[in-house]
Design an enzyme around this catalytic site. Structure first.
Site, PDB file in Angstrom:
ATOM      1  N   GLY A   1     -17.164   6.060 -33.258  1.00 48.04           N
ATOM      2  CA  GLY A   1     -18.235   6.940 -32.821  1.00 48.04           C
ATOM      3  C   GLY A   1     -19.032   6.350 -31.678  1.00 48.04           C
ATOM      4  O   GLY A   1     -18.482   5.753 -30.757  1.00 48.04           O
TER       5      GLY A   1
ATOM      6  N   SER B   1       6.299   2.076  -6.646  1.00 47.65           N
ATOM      7  CA  SER B   1       7.557   2.384  -7.328  1.00 47.65           C
ATOM      8  C   SER B   1       8.705   2.559  -6.340  1.00 47.65           C
ATOM      9  O   SER B   1       9.859   2.270  -6.649  1.00 47.65           O
ATOM     10  CB  SER B   1       7.396   3.669  -8.156  1.00 47.65           C
TER      11      SER B   1
ATOM     12  N   GLN C   1     -10.456  12.620 -44.772  1.00 44.60           N
ATOM     13  CA  GLN C   1      -9.082  12.866 -44.337  1.00 44.60           C
ATOM     14  C   GLN C   1      -8.934  12.815 -42.819  1.00 44.60           C
ATOM     15  O   GLN C   1      -7.922  12.316 -42.297  1.00 44.60           O
ATOM     16  CB  GLN C   1      -8.612  14.222 -44.866  1.00 44.60           C
TER      17      GLN C   1
ATOM     18  N   PRO D   1       0.806  -1.231   0.000  1.00 43.42           N
ATOM     19  CA  PRO D   1       0.000   0.000   0.000  1.00 43.42           C
ATOM     20  C   PRO D   1       0.835   1.277   0.000  1.00 43.42           C
ATOM     21  O   PRO D   1       0.439   2.282  -0.590  1.00 43.42           O
ATOM     22  CB  PRO D   1      -0.830  -0.137   1.289  1.00 43.42           C
TER      23      PRO D   1
ATOM     24  N   ARG E   1     -17.782   1.177 -42.901  1.00 43.23           N
ATOM     25  CA  ARG E   1     -18.798   2.118 -42.437  1.00 43.23           C
ATOM     26  C   ARG E   1     -18.930   3.262 -43.437  1.00 43.23           C
ATOM     27  O   ARG E   1     -17.941   3.942 -43.762  1.00 43.23           O
ATOM     28  CB  ARG E   1     -18.405   2.666 -41.068  1.00 43.23           C
TER      29      ARG E   1
ATOM     30  N   GLU F   1       4.364  -1.839 -13.431  1.00 45.99           N
ATOM     31  CA  GLU F   1       5.785  -1.970 -13.795  1.00 45.99           C
ATOM     32  C   GLU F   1       6.443  -0.591 -13.913  1.00 45.99           C
ATOM     33  O   GLU F   1       7.335  -0.359 -14.722  1.00 45.99           O
ATOM     34  CB  GLU F   1       5.935  -2.739 -15.113  1.00 45.99           C
TER      35      GLU F   1
ATOM     36  N   GLN G   1     -13.079   6.857 -31.039  1.00 47.84           N
ATOM     37  CA  GLN G   1     -13.515   8.036 -31.782  1.00 47.84           C
ATOM     38  C   GLN G   1     -13.905   7.681 -33.216  1.00 47.84           C
ATOM     39  O   GLN G   1     -14.904   8.176 -33.744  1.00 47.84           O
ATOM     40  CB  GLN G   1     -12.391   9.082 -31.790  1.00 47.84           C
ATOM     41  N   ILE G   2     -13.151   6.813 -33.845  1.00 50.69           N
ATOM     42  CA  ILE G   2     -13.445   6.431 -35.222  1.00 50.69           C
ATOM     43  C   ILE G   2     -14.751   5.634 -35.299  1.00 50.69           C
ATOM     44  O   ILE G   2     -15.537   5.792 -36.235  1.00 50.69           O
ATOM     45  CB  ILE G   2     -12.268   5.617 -35.807  1.00 50.69           C
TER      46      ILE G   2
END
Length: 408
Positions: free
Chosen positions: A364, A136, A303, A132, A292, A388, A361-362
């Site tokens: 949607g 690191s 684009q 806890p 799509r 890690e 995002q592509i």
């Protein structure tokens, strides 16, 4: 020393294709179910054991590949299938490596078979290091192991956290402090079998991603294990501690940097996991963009979408090359003079987060639903910038390595 190459040989290609087939035919169809259940996918691990993927022999073959590409290639393909299930399959390897690196021949022969079991009765193992208050910052570890000379037993007290397979493992490998004055060099590793009095599972974490992988706290309350459960044995430990004390007198920072070098060598494997997840999301987005249609044409003809896909593919390829370079350097004993291990993990993990987000995002609105896998991949990708060593820690390691200043 093997020459660095970006081309897999015929044997490596055969293994890659075999792993890809298993990921496509066994892991992917089960991914959504086990993500929803948030449980260890025992049937999938059993299938992996039947074909030889869930075994020490398989990972040893990849680890000792002189090109260094065996492990990253395997990690990429399995995590391309699904990160949560793949982590359940490879998680035992963390504990097995701990025993291989530190154990005697007798300990290796005794405990590693118990970590895997067999195809009819698969087992798992857990590597317990984080705490806890010590992630690191390994020097802040509080779990203590004290030697009871009269009984030749070690008494372990403490709490471990973020342990993959923690509490459900047949074998736990526990890192504990035996000499607090030596920082990370005063640590030792112990075997704690399931059912040992005082060993208990604490909180099981309900996670944002990699939900098919069991992650929990491990509580050790006056756990007693025989002296034979100290990896490497008492004599070897005493010799190592004596050397560490002498080096600490001569220059403590050199001791700390030696420990950091160990972590550097393991980070490319995590980078390869991230590459697999990023590639999976990119492929879904690419296929979707080709099929799509909006405004009478595929959206890849726009684009704004096409450029995103171009950036995604470029970043994935760059991440893979950094991972392969670091993996080749590690297996061939090349020093990470610019923290190349951390570089590969940093770039690959950040790439996975970005690419999976771009995939949503592509797609949607569809990408935001659980009907499509990119939503799950995006959740899974978040872990790569955390475990890690966080991205912030990677940047710290790289910066201080370049500056020639101590890594604390």
């Amino acid at each position: 020393m093997a020459e660095f190459t970006m081309e897999l040989n015929d044997e490596q290609k055969e293994v890659r294709d075999w792993l890809h087939g298993f990921a496509a035919d066994v892991i992917r169809p089960a991914a959504s179910e086990w993500d929803e259940r948030e449980e260890t996918p025992w049937p999938v691990i059993q299938e992996a054991a039947k074909v030889g993927i869930y075994s020490l022999d398989f990972y040893a073959q990849q680890y000792f590949d002189p090109t260094g590409l065996g492990i990253p290639m395997a990690m990429e393909e399995l995590f391309w299938g699904d990160a949560g299930i793949a982590l359940s399959i490879v998680g035992t390897g963390l504990a097995a490596v701990g025993v291989l690196a530190n154990g005697t021949e007798e300990q290796i022969g005794t405990w590693i078979p118990q970590m895997y079991g067999d195809a009819g009765d698969v087992k798992v193992a857990a590597f317990c290091s984080s705490e806890p208050d010590a992630g690191s910052d390994v020097a802040s570890m509080r779990t203590r192991a004290e030697y009871d000379e009269a009984k030749d037993e070690w008494v372990i007290n403490g709490t471990k956290t973020w342990a993959t397979n923690g509490g459900i493992a047949n074998v736990h490998v526990v890192v504990a402090v035996v000499d607090p004055e030596l920082g990370s060099k005063g640590h030792a590793s112990f075997i704690v079998p399931a059912g040992t009095p005082g060993l208990a599972q604490g909180q099981k974490f309900k996670k944002h991603g990699i939900r098919a992988s069991h992650t929990a706290e491990v509580v050790l309350d006056n756990v007693r294990v025989p002296g034979s459960c100290l990896l490497g044995g008492k004599e070897k430990l005493d010799e190592r501690l004596a050397r560490a004390r002498e080096k600490a007198k001569q220059g403590g920072e050199r001791v700390k940097n030696a420990a950091m070098a160990t972590f550097e060598a393991s980070r490319p494997a995590v980078g390869a996991m991230a590459v697999g997840t990023a590639r999976a999301a990119y492929e879904v987005a690419l296929d979707y963009a080709k099929t799509r249609e909006q405004f009478g044409r595929p959206i890849i003809d726009n684009q704004g979408v096409a450029f995103q896909l171009a950036d995604m593919r470029t970043s994935i390829d760059a991440a893979r090359l950094l991972v392969w370079r670091a993996s080749w350097m590690a297996v061939n004993g090349r020093p990470f003079t610019a923290a190349e291990g951390s570089m590969s993990k940093l770039f690959a993990s950040e790439t996975a987060k970005k690419v999976t987000g771009q995939a949503i995002q592509i797609l949607g609105g569809n990408g935001y639903t659980r009907e499509y896998p990119v939503e799950r991949m995006h959740r899974d990708a978040a872990i790569y910038t955390i475990f890690e060593g966080t991205s912030e820690i990677q940047r710290l390691v790289i910066a201080r390595t370049l500056a020639g200043t101590p890594i604390r």
